[in-house]
Design a protein around this motif. Sequence first.
Motif, PDB file in Angstrom:
ATOM      1  N   CYS A 128       7.274  72.799  95.840  1.00  0.00           N
ATOM      2  CA  CYS A 128       7.147  73.984  96.216  1.00  0.00           C
ATOM      3  C   CYS A 128       5.751  74.330  96.611  1.00  0.00           C
ATOM      4  N   SER A 160       3.659  76.302  95.745  1.00  0.00           N
ATOM      5  CA  SER A 160       3.023  76.877  94.477  1.00  0.00           C
ATOM      6  C   SER A 160       2.460  75.239  93.803  1.00  0.00           C
ATOM      7  N   HIS A 189       7.578  72.314  89.213  1.00  0.00           N
ATOM      8  CA  HIS A 189       8.279  73.296  88.217  1.00  0.00           C
ATOM      9  C   HIS A 189       9.489  73.640  88.643  1.00  0.00           C
ATOM     10  N   TRP A 191      10.766  78.485  85.015  1.00  0.00           N
ATOM     11  CA  TRP A 191       9.488  78.198  84.551  1.00  0.00           C
ATOM     12  C   TRP A 191       8.894  79.610  84.042  1.00  0.00           C
ATOM     13  N   CYS A 213      13.489  77.770  91.428  1.00  0.00           N
ATOM     14  CA  CYS A 213      12.506  78.622  92.027  1.00  0.00           C
ATOM     15  C   CYS A 213      12.678  79.225  93.442  1.00  0.00           C
ATOM     16  N   ARG A 239      12.719  71.715 102.281  1.00  0.00           N
ATOM     17  CA  ARG A 239      12.362  71.241 100.977  1.00  0.00           C
ATOM     18  C   ARG A 239      12.411  69.938 100.731  1.00  0.00           C
TER      19      ARG A 239
HETATM   20 ZN    ZN Z   1       7.811  77.285  93.210  1.00  0.00          ZN
END
Ligand code: ZN
Length: 353
Positions: free
Chosen positions: A39, A41, A60, A86, A155, A348
């Motif tokens: 991701c 993040s 995560h 998460w 996520c 992804r």
């Molecule tokens: Zn994420």
Amino acid sequence: MVNAAVVAGPDATIEVREIELPALGPRDVRVKVAAAGVCHSDLSMINGTFSPQFPLVLGHEAAGTIAEVGSAVTRVSVGDRVVVNWAPACRHCWFCLNSQPWLCTAVEGLVSPERGAVHVTLGVGAFSEEVVLDENGVVPLADGVPLDIAALLGCAVVTGIGAVRNTASVRPGESVLVMGLGGVGLSAIIGARLAGAGPIIAVDIVPDKEKLARDAGATHFVLAHDKLAKEIRGLTGGRGVDHALECVGNSKTIRTAWQTTRRGGKVTIVGVGRRDDTVSFNALELYHFARSIGVSVYGSGDPDRDIPLLATQIQLGRLDLEPLVSHRIGLDGVGEAFERMKSGTGARSLVVF
Ligand code: ZN
Ligand code: APR
């Protein structure tokens, strides 16, 4: 000892090495990770957006199987398939008691808690063969949903679909613009289609995103340019969109999302930007256009409710997440996945164990 993708500092390269798992507390579970998505993040942990502590295990967004449970665990048993959440809500702070678990004070500021000799991204550190979590950090997964696809529920999908459903509250027939077509933006497009929205206009700076966007359900694709707002008005009866979802995380795209929205429309900020990147609005335009700006945090819903709900939609064949996965990689492929993310290549990347 288990293998994990660990980074020693903000500029260090990602290293696959053995880490020691912490001993299980009474309410902890050990999860054998089956798959973990890469991701933005995670990249934000090492590019200066966040300021985590190191050494840091990245990752995560994950799903796996329960390998061991602490003595007081009631939520799951050994062998159960789970998705990792998460941001497990405490259920007793003011925000939880007032139906806003995504703002739970126990989760606030969670970036990189310590787990033994390492820190773990967002309390998870999913790029690891196994992880130890509080039992509230796992959501049981129904049969019939493959674990690799299920990782995305943890996520990107909860965030993107949740932004459409919970924050923007998109209604059938409304027009939606999604800016930034990574895992999160593509999930927002899927969410907009499920909500019956249209037109669904996908915007990115990378031309190759067009196919991904159309596969996810976009009715239009527009390459970002300086006169974007004008072009978007042309697609929406001269008004601008009812909803713009910003899934990039910078001041420029927030401004563009604002400008493409109709008078009285709604901008939903999903991307996580940098502290030093300031967005400015003049006081007159804020009044004049009567637009509202909302922020969606992890889909602004309740993962304990939303993950099983989305899993059911997958089971029923109404939600296909396969278009979100462009690369299946090993633990040693995370660095390359970050490079693809920086250049906007693919959708992804999924680490499959
Ligand atoms: Zn994420
Ligand atoms: N205009 C339009 N699109 C852009 C721009 C721009 N100026 N800059 C980047 N993009 C596109 C990229 O080409 C890419 O397709 O935004 C997309 C971002 O995708 P990813 O890097 O895969 O990010 P993702 O994981 O989807 O997360 C998006 O949501 O949760 C947050 O922290 C996360 O801020 C990040 C955002």
